[in-house]
Enzyme design. Sequence first.
Site, short mmCIF file in Angstrom:
data_model
loop_
_atom_site.label_atom_id
_atom_site.label_comp_id
_atom_site.label_asym_id
_atom_site.label_seq_id
_atom_site.Cartn_x
_atom_site.Cartn_y
_atom_site.Cartn_z
N THR A 231 0.85 -1.19 0.00
CA THR A 231 0.00 0.00 0.00
C THR A 231 0.88 1.24 0.00
OG1 THR A 231 -1.80 -1.10 1.12
CG2 THR A 231 -1.59 1.25 1.55
N ILE B 151 -13.18 -4.17 1.97
CA ILE B 151 -12.52 -2.86 1.98
C ILE B 151 -11.68 -2.79 3.25
CG2 ILE B 151 -12.85 -0.36 2.03
CD1 ILE B 151 -15.66 -0.93 0.75
N THR C 200 -0.44 1.59 7.01
CA THR C 200 -0.31 0.40 6.18
C THR C 200 -0.19 -0.81 7.09
OG1 THR C 200 1.14 -0.82 4.67
CG2 THR C 200 2.18 0.90 5.97
N SER D 73 -2.19 -4.71 8.48
CA SER D 73 -3.37 -5.57 8.50
C SER D 73 -4.60 -4.72 8.79
CB SER D 73 -3.20 -6.68 9.54
OG SER D 73 -2.57 -6.20 10.70
N1 ASP Z 1 -3.90 -1.80 4.98
C1 ASP Z 1 -4.11 -2.34 3.66
C2 ASP Z 1 -5.45 -3.05 3.61
O1 ASP Z 1 -5.79 -3.68 4.60
C3 ASP Z 1 -3.05 -3.28 3.22
C4 ASP Z 1 -1.66 -2.73 3.28
O2 ASP Z 1 -1.37 -1.78 4.00
O3 ASP Z 1 -0.82 -3.25 2.55
O4 ASP Z 1 -6.10 -3.01 2.61
#
Ligand code: ASP
Length: 310
Positions: free
Chosen positions: A178, A207, A229, A231
């Site tokens: 992300t 989402i 960024t 989980s």
């Molecule tokens: N936080 C993002 C999501 O859960 C994933 C990520 O940060 O890579 O969609």
Amino acid sequence: MTDATTDPRWAIAIHGGAGSMTSETLDAEAVAAHEAVLAAARDAGRAVLVAGGSAVDAVTAAVAVLEDDPHFNAGRGAVFTYHGTNELDAAIMDGRARDAGAVACVTHTKNPVRLARAVMEAGPHVFLSGEGAEEFARDHGVEQVDPDWFATPERWRQLEELKSRKLGWFDADMKYGTVGAVALDAQGHVAAATSTGGLTGKRWGRIGDSPLIGAGTYADDRAGAVSCTGSGEQFIRTGAAHEICARMRMTGQSADEAARAVLAEIGTIGGVGGVIVVTPTGETAMPFTTPGMFRARADSTGREEVAIFS
Ligand code: ASP
């Protein structure tokens, strides 16, 4: 509050995702390739700030560079859903009056951050999704592309691997990717933006935190700007980005203290990841609880950094 004419104080921090990458799993060539893009994205934002432009313009410019680059999980190079499509989420927030715009599950918008910005500036709502968001994009002249634009062989390979190893629906142990940016401009205003393809193999219109104002993205001139960024489910459950701003505003914690406290809280419910923070005084923080986080920053004092591992 700083004065642009006498004290052009500005700061920018960006991330390209927190994840499990280490110097053993990412070879020198990959490190160099990622670092070059991180530097280019940061410098696109920095150029806006040095010229006296707004924090909102700076985070838009930085995130758009990362969306266009296939190394990162946003725009081109986004991860695939379980059904082999790319569904993109993004948000942007302006700390001045806490204006915000966000989109989820878009499939044709080349730069979702620009669509989020159009939602913030041209629409009556904060958060649009799916077909309605795409219709809004077309109505407002936001660049559209064929969905093939987003697809890359490496992300397809990751989907196949996830399915064959039966890793479950989410690639929590694979690297994320992300992207996000936070900035302070010379007028003393902050802004944040985040953009993502979400998680490999996501289903059911899932989402994450990235486009949710207060979870993955938040900006408030009274506290600071945050992009997250990691989980996403745990970041949503802790209201991570808003919680960091609330701690800074109401407890006087520094950006780093507030960010680490919230990451620790996320850890207690099983989440990992990282955040980038900037404050109205130009303080930046980029802590993370994963082995690595693609990141870069710069500010008007001459500080400069591009890094991946801890
Ligand atoms: N936080 C993002 C999501 O859960 C994933 C990520 O940060 O890579 O969609």
